[in-house]
Design a protein around this motif. Structure first.
Motif, short mmCIF file in Angstrom:
data_model
loop_
_atom_site.label_atom_id
_atom_site.label_comp_id
_atom_site.label_asym_id
_atom_site.label_seq_id
_atom_site.Cartn_x
_atom_site.Cartn_y
_atom_site.Cartn_z
N ARG A 306 0.83 -1.22 0.00
CA ARG A 306 0.00 0.00 0.00
C ARG A 306 0.86 1.27 0.00
O ARG A 306 0.37 2.36 -0.29
CB ARG A 306 -0.93 0.00 1.21
N GLU A 307 2.16 1.12 0.35
CA GLU A 307 3.07 2.27 0.39
C GLU A 307 3.81 2.45 -0.93
O GLU A 307 4.57 3.40 -1.10
CB GLU A 307 4.08 2.10 1.52
N ARG A 308 3.61 1.54 -1.87
CA ARG A 308 4.23 1.67 -3.19
C ARG A 308 3.24 1.28 -4.29
O ARG A 308 3.50 0.44 -5.15
CB ARG A 308 5.52 0.84 -3.28
N LEU A 309 2.08 1.95 -4.25
CA LEU A 309 1.02 1.66 -5.21
C LEU A 309 1.44 1.99 -6.64
O LEU A 309 0.81 1.53 -7.59
CB LEU A 309 -0.26 2.41 -4.83
N GLY A 310 2.50 2.80 -6.79
CA GLY A 310 3.00 3.10 -8.12
C GLY A 310 3.53 1.88 -8.84
O GLY A 310 3.69 1.89 -10.07
N ASP A 311 3.80 0.81 -8.08
CA ASP A 311 4.30 -0.44 -8.69
C ASP A 311 3.17 -1.39 -9.10
O ASP A 311 3.42 -2.43 -9.71
CB ASP A 311 5.22 -1.19 -7.71
N ASP A 332 -13.25 0.19 -13.80
CA ASP A 332 -13.52 0.47 -12.38
C ASP A 332 -12.96 -0.63 -11.48
O ASP A 332 -12.52 -0.37 -10.36
CB ASP A 332 -15.02 0.67 -12.13
N ALA A 333 -12.93 -1.87 -11.99
CA ALA A 333 -12.38 -2.98 -11.20
C ALA A 333 -10.87 -2.80 -11.03
O ALA A 333 -10.32 -3.01 -9.93
CB ALA A 333 -12.66 -4.30 -11.91
N ILE A 338 -6.13 -1.59 -7.73
CA ILE A 338 -4.86 -0.89 -7.55
C ILE A 338 -4.83 -0.11 -6.24
O ILE A 338 -3.80 0.00 -5.58
CB ILE A 338 -4.57 0.03 -8.75
N ASN A 339 -5.98 0.45 -5.85
CA ASN A 339 -6.02 1.30 -4.65
C ASN A 339 -6.42 0.56 -3.38
O ASN A 339 -6.54 1.17 -2.32
CB ASN A 339 -6.97 2.48 -4.88
N GLU A 377 -10.47 -7.26 3.55
CA GLU A 377 -10.38 -5.80 3.67
C GLU A 377 -10.81 -5.39 5.07
O GLU A 377 -11.89 -5.72 5.54
CB GLU A 377 -11.28 -5.12 2.63
N PRO A 378 -9.99 -4.65 5.81
CA PRO A 378 -10.32 -4.26 7.17
C PRO A 378 -11.58 -3.41 7.21
O PRO A 378 -11.75 -2.52 6.39
CB PRO A 378 -9.09 -3.44 7.61
#
Length: 444
Positions: A306-311, A332-333, A338-339, A377-378
């Motif tokens: 989650r800290e390198r979503l650019g990958d 949309d999926a 990705i997020n 998912e929390p």
């Protein structure tokens, strides 16, 4: 034989001939007797190394050349009779990699080439790591660059990061890149999976009859790792009594198996990994400070996904190509995917992608994704009224007790498995279970 292309910039004919003869043993040599000639050759050729005299067509002209040479990513070595600190400092500031004082020695040249080889090896290792771990994240790349340095030493390596970030994968990759590689042993032990007595036996080995069930002697993992790598995963869960014994084995590279009076020697390199904060455990008295300092040497932190979503785009492409069956994401999926927070990191991502390839419809919809991820998912909802009623401390204590009780039940009362699953220490588990017993007793 190495085939490096070397640029030698030297205006003194005798010095040029003398050094050229030595450099020819290394590869192909191009000569330049002035700054202008050097710049012309740099435009027309690609070089691996450049040896630069400082005093060429004019005094200290070589200083100006250094920056232009380094701009082409060429390993740059200054050759000069000048030993003034200010000039040496200026040469390094402008970008030179090494500074040799005339008359140079064979040993000095050998050192230069050794450093060049190491730098080249580091660069190649980093490129392989970028490809293997699929990341272009600047912070992550700076951490991975540490591995290149670590390969030049046998000092310990400490890998930190959340579960699923690739700590075991990285340890195995380091082993592959080490001097002996696949020829040397790679011994992996997850410290959270065994009871204290079994963990001691696995680590140090034991003599026949040293405890109930020891029907024959057994070599420990410390001995099996001789001349290779010992990888201790989840080392934060190791009991304090064993930490002391491990510390001694690391310091002395020798130890006594359980029930034995015979000293065993083993020259191993230690790689440890943990998803916990060792500094916090030290403050709580759950981890030895002296062992922590022994584990440190080269410290590498793997970031959470989650800290390198650019990958994420590249990771998705990688797992889609890896799948036996091709599938695509609806817009949309893909955005949701990705997020997503990915609490299980790359391990969770790989599992989800494996499931998605089994779908009969090759188009992955937002509904498909939400259905698949909702269990991991929390939840962002909480019962504020309950917190206000009993107080935050009691509410958290109740959650701890419920989770530990449920996990113990699912694990059929296996304590070490529960400690591993919940990533909690022995003392934390004891505290929570004592609260659980007291709570049950009060309701009898």
């Amino acid at each position: 034989m190495n085939k490096d292309h070397i640029l030698l910039i030297e205006d003194d004919l005798l010095s040029r001939i003398s050094l050229e003869n030595r450099l020819l043993e290394r590869g192909r040599v191009s000569l330049a007797g002035s700054s202008e000639e050097a710049l012309q050759k740099l435009k027309l050729n690609k070089f691996d190394l450049a040896f630069v005299d400082l005093d060429l067509d004019r005094e200290l002209a070589g200083l100006e050349l250094i920056a232009q040479i380094k701009a082409k990513n060429i390993y740059t070595i200054v050759l000069s009779g000048r030993e003034d600190d200010a000039i040496i400092d200026k040469a390094y500031t402008n970008g030179c990699d090494d500074y040799l004082v005339k008359p140079y020695t064979k040993k000095g040249l050998e050192l230069v080439f050794k450093k060049f080889n190491q730098k080249l090896s580091n660069r190649n290792s980093l490129e392989q790591l970028k490809e293997k771990l699929i990341t272009q994240d600047p912070e992550q790349l700076s951490q991975l660059a540490i591995i290149g340095q670590a390969l030049l030493s046998d000092r310990p390596i400490l890998i930190t990061g959340e579960t699923g970030t690739g700590k075991t994968y990285l340890a195995k990759f380091i082993h592959e890149l080490s001097d002996n590689g696949a020829k040397s042993p790679f011994i992996h032990l997850n410290c959270s999976e065994l009871s204290e007595s079994l963990l001691e036996s696995e680590l140090f080995g034991h003599e026949k009859g040293s405890f109930t069930g020891a029907i024959k002697s057994k070599k420990g993992m410390l001995e099996l790792a001789d001349q290779g790598i010992l990888f201790l995963d989840e080392i934060a869960t190791m009991p304090l009594t064993l930490q002391k014994k491990l510390l001694k084995a690391i310091e002395e590279k020798s130890f006594y198996p359980v029930g034995s009076e015979k000293l065993v020697h083993s020259k191993f390199r230690l790689i440890s990994a943990t998803c916990e904060n060792l500094q916090e455990k030290i403050q709580k008295g759950e981890f030895r400070t002296d062992l922590f300092f022994r584990l440190e040497g080269f410290n590498v932190h793997l970031k959470a996904l989650r800290e390198r979503l650019g990958d994420m785009e590249e990771l998705l492409k990688f797992f889609q190509k890896k799948a036996e069956r091709r599938f695509v994401f609806e817009v949309d999926a893909k955005e949701y995917f990705i997020n997503y927070a990915w609490p299980g990191n790359v391990r969770e991502l790989e599992k989800v992608m494996d499931i998605l390839q089994l779908k009969t419809n090759g188009r992955v919809s937002l509904h498909d994704i939400k259905t698949l991820l909702h269990t991991s998912e929390p939840s962002k909802k909480m019962n504020i009224d309950a917190v206000l009623k009993v107080g935050l401390s009691s509410y958290i204590q109740k959650i701890e007790m419920d989770i530990v009780a449920e996990t113990l039940k699912n694990n059929k009362d296996k304590v070490r498995k529960t400690l591993s699953d919940l990533k909690i220490s022995n003392s934390a588990f004891y505290r929570i279970t004592q609260n659980l017993k007291s709570n049950r007793a009060s309701h009898v």
